[in-house]
Write an enzyme that holds these catalytic residues in place. Structure first.
Site, PDB file in Angstrom:
ATOM      1  N   SER A 270       2.780  -1.232   0.456  1.00  0.00           N
ATOM      2  CA  SER A 270       2.449  -1.071  -0.963  1.00  0.00           C
ATOM      3  C   SER A 270       3.246  -2.023  -1.857  1.00  0.00           C
ATOM      4  CB  SER A 270       2.769   0.372  -1.374  1.00  0.00           C
ATOM      5  OG  SER A 270       2.851   0.483  -2.775  1.00  0.00           O
TER       6      SER A 270
ATOM      7  N   TYR B  55      -1.193  -4.089  -6.604  1.00  0.00           N
ATOM      8  CA  TYR B  55      -1.544  -3.546  -7.913  1.00  0.00           C
ATOM      9  C   TYR B  55      -1.464  -4.717  -8.875  1.00  0.00           C
ATOM     10  CZ  TYR B  55      -0.928   1.437  -6.715  1.00  0.00           C
ATOM     11  OH  TYR B  55      -1.054   2.710  -6.219  1.00  0.00           O
TER      12      TYR B  55
ATOM     13  N   THR C 263      -5.875  -2.283  -4.987  1.00  0.00           N
ATOM     14  CA  THR C 263      -6.143  -0.894  -5.390  1.00  0.00           C
ATOM     15  C   THR C 263      -6.635  -0.870  -6.830  1.00  0.00           C
ATOM     16  OG1 THR C 263      -4.520  -0.038  -3.847  1.00  0.00           O
ATOM     17  CG2 THR C 263      -5.097   1.399  -5.673  1.00  0.00           C
TER      18      THR C 263
ATOM     19  N   LYS D 106      -9.668  -0.957  -2.639  1.00  0.00           N
ATOM     20  CA  LYS D 106      -9.351   0.460  -2.378  1.00  0.00           C
ATOM     21  C   LYS D 106      -9.473   1.293  -3.648  1.00  0.00           C
ATOM     22  CE  LYS D 106      -5.498   3.323  -0.722  1.00  0.00           C
ATOM     23  NZ  LYS D 106      -4.883   3.877  -1.940  1.00  0.00           N
TER      24      LYS D 106
ATOM     25  N   HIS E 206      -7.412   8.210  -3.946  1.00  0.00           N
ATOM     26  CA  HIS E 206      -5.962   8.039  -3.991  1.00  0.00           C
ATOM     27  C   HIS E 206      -5.248   9.323  -3.557  1.00  0.00           C
ATOM     28  CE1 HIS E 206      -3.262   4.856  -5.822  1.00  0.00           C
ATOM     29  NE2 HIS E 206      -2.373   5.757  -5.493  1.00  0.00           N
TER      30      HIS E 206
HETATM   31  C1  FMN Z   1       3.470   9.422  -1.691  1.00  0.00           C
HETATM   32  C2  FMN Z   1       2.256   8.571  -1.830  1.00  0.00           C
HETATM   33  C3  FMN Z   1       2.377   7.307  -2.387  1.00  0.00           C
HETATM   34  C4  FMN Z   1       1.249   6.489  -2.518  1.00  0.00           C
HETATM   35  N1  FMN Z   1       1.397   5.217  -3.007  1.00  0.00           N
HETATM   36  C5  FMN Z   1       0.329   4.391  -3.036  1.00  0.00           C
HETATM   37  C6  FMN Z   1       0.478   3.037  -3.434  1.00  0.00           C
HETATM   38  O1  FMN Z   1       1.564   2.583  -3.742  1.00  0.00           O
HETATM   39  N2  FMN Z   1      -0.626   2.257  -3.452  1.00  0.00           N
HETATM   40  C7  FMN Z   1      -1.871   2.728  -3.088  1.00  0.00           C
HETATM   41  O2  FMN Z   1      -2.837   1.977  -3.114  1.00  0.00           O
HETATM   42  N3  FMN Z   1      -2.021   4.013  -2.697  1.00  0.00           N
HETATM   43  C8  FMN Z   1      -0.970   4.838  -2.651  1.00  0.00           C
HETATM   44  N4  FMN Z   1      -1.126   6.127  -2.219  1.00  0.00           N
HETATM   45  C9  FMN Z   1      -2.450   6.591  -1.791  1.00  0.00           C
HETATM   46  C10 FMN Z   1      -2.639   6.348  -0.294  1.00  0.00           C
HETATM   47  O3  FMN Z   1      -2.735   4.967  -0.013  1.00  0.00           O
HETATM   48  C11 FMN Z   1      -3.924   7.019   0.206  1.00  0.00           C
HETATM   49  O4  FMN Z   1      -5.010   6.613  -0.577  1.00  0.00           O
HETATM   50  C12 FMN Z   1      -3.832   8.546   0.199  1.00  0.00           C
HETATM   51  O5  FMN Z   1      -2.544   8.971   0.578  1.00  0.00           O
HETATM   52  C13 FMN Z   1      -4.853   9.134   1.140  1.00  0.00           C
HETATM   53  O6  FMN Z   1      -4.857  10.511   1.088  1.00  0.00           O
HETATM   54  P1  FMN Z   1      -4.043  11.447   2.137  1.00  0.00           P
HETATM   55  O7  FMN Z   1      -2.612  11.422   1.698  1.00  0.00           O
HETATM   56  O8  FMN Z   1      -4.663  12.781   1.974  1.00  0.00           O
HETATM   57  O9  FMN Z   1      -4.214  10.857   3.524  1.00  0.00           O
HETATM   58  C14 FMN Z   1      -0.024   6.961  -2.102  1.00  0.00           C
HETATM   59  C15 FMN Z   1      -0.119   8.234  -1.547  1.00  0.00           C
HETATM   60  C16 FMN Z   1       0.996   9.038  -1.401  1.00  0.00           C
HETATM   61  C17 FMN Z   1       0.839  10.401  -0.788  1.00  0.00           C
END
Ligand code: FMN
Length: 408
Positions: free
Chosen positions: A136, A160, A186, A276, A300
């Protein structure tokens, strides 16, 4: 009535088989977890409340994530009997390259908050088991350090777009130089979602020492010891920040971004491009017309718009509309290998998992991420066998029956 006798030692002895005692307490803890849900329960005990809630939580009333998980739980898997499933092949491809399993580790910000081994642990596990890893923009380990610890992992850089475009340009250039295979842009964060648990916990980056946190040190000494004795917890791609994540996102992220900015991205990134955060069929079509390589149907993990479309429900129609032109991936709500199998059967080329591996990370660092991947891999293999399927390509829509939408 059955005849009874006194128990005899010679008959009892063979029944007593002591399990070898695992000396390492982390391994002992992790072995007890048979499911991701059980890893989550361990995670909850191991890390401070604010760190667990940042990971586990979602936006507003957390309806998006609950609905996504509920749909996985309520779908029905349709097996076909009497096939030779003595061996099962879980390998697949994404972006034309091989992956040992039909899932990848999703990009997650601030991963060293969950455990000091952070992104390095996740990247190493991805390399070892042969699946891709997305780093990320909000990561706490630099692009170069991730490449150094997992040089042969398939790595994607999640971008981002910030108001300061030169920062994004620099990150894309560095990711390319460090051998990252694809860029994942994203697009569902024009502004920060309202993560109410973070607000209530007064969660900030880095964690501040308040009366409450001092009390927490007594409850989670190992986590705090690791925090205070390893590299300072800061964003690898950002200057120091001492306010909340929502404030950070709103200050940095560019809410004026439009589809025209894809051209700007392309002028710095000539490799595969993944978008995404697609949540409607119309947007999937726009992305196919923009000739991106893959889209991730995602809300997300429920952390942005609450009451957003459930990505799994959207999947079949999106695949029918654009699946012959671009790869369609999905995430949000995956807690089991069977969830991944269902997503693939409904047409996803691959799935991303976020919290599932973060629960493992919080429960036991790199060993915990390995345990999470092991659990998912075993569940995928067993679900395929019970469905009567020997390879990923054999999975089809006939294997899944989705319930009618309760929200229609
Ligand atoms: C703690 C956390 C931080 C996240 N940070 C980002 C991020 O920095 N960039 C991004 O595109 N998605 C981020 N996401 C979303 C994840 O990439 C993903 O879309 C999501 O976790 C999928 O759902 P799930 O947790 O139920 O598997 C984050 C998710 C979590 C749980």
């Amino acid at each position: 009535m059955s005849e009874r006798q006194l128990p005899r030692w010679s008959e009892i002895r063979p029944l007593l088989r002591a399990r070898p005692f695992e000396l390492n307490p982390t391994s002992r803890r992790l072995q007890k977890a048979l499911t991701i849900k059980e890893l989550r329960a361990i995670a909850r005990r191991r890390v401070p409340r604010a760190a667990f809630d940042y990971t586990d939580g979602a936006a507003e009333a957390e309806i998006s994530i609950r609905r996504a998980r509920a749909l996985f739980q309520s779908l029905e898997l349709q097996p076909s009997i009497l096939h030779d499933v003595s061996s099962v092949d879980t390998t697949t491809t994404s972006l034309g390259r091989s992956s040992a399993l039909p899932f990848a580790f999703a990009p997650t910000g601030f991963t060293r908050l969950m455990h000091h081994e952070g992104e390095c642990a996740v990247a190493r596990v991805a390399e070892r088991i042969g699946i891709p890893y997305a780093l990320s923009t909000m990561g706490t380990t630099s692009i170069e350090d991730v490449t150094a610890v997992a040089p042969s992992a398939r790595k994607w850089f999640q971008l981002y777009v910030w108001r300061d475009r030169s920062a994004g340009e620099e990150l894309m250039t560095r990711a390319k130089a460090a051998g990252f295979e694809a860029l994942m842009l994203t697009v569902d964060v024009p502004v920060a979602g309202a993560r109410l648990r973070d607000v209530r916990n007064g969660f900030s980056i880095p964690p501040t020492l308040t009366v409450r946190t001092v009390a927490d040190i007594a409850a989670h000494p190992a986590w705090w010891m690791n925090l205070l004795t390893t590299k300072p917890l800061t964003f690898a791609s950002l200057e120091a920040w001492d306010r909340t994540i929502a404030e950070l996102i709103d200050a940095l992220f560019d809410p004026t971004m439009t589809i025209a900015d894809l051209e700007w991205v392309r002028s710095y990134w000539d490799g595969p491009l993944i978008i995404k955060g697609i949540q409607t069929v119309a947007d999937a079509r726009r992305m196919a017309e923009a000739r991106v390589d893959a889209i991730v149907l995602s809300n997300h993990g429920g952390r942005q718009l609450d009451r957003a479309p459930v990505p799994l429900r959207l999947l079949p129609e999106v695949v029918d509309t654009v699946g012959d032109r671009i790869e369609v991936w999905m995430d949000t709500g995956i807690m089991t290998g069977a969830d991944i199998v269902a997503a693939i059967a409904l047409g996803a080329k691959t799935a991303l998992v976020g919290r599932a591996y973060l629960y493992g990370l919080m429960a036991g660092g790199e060993a915990g991420v390995t345990r999470a991947a092991e659990i998912l891999a075993r569940e995928i293999r067993r679900t395929m066998q019970l469905l009567g399927v020997r390879s990923i390509a054999d999975l089809s829509r006939e294997h899944v029956r989705l319930p009618r939408s309760p929200f229609a």
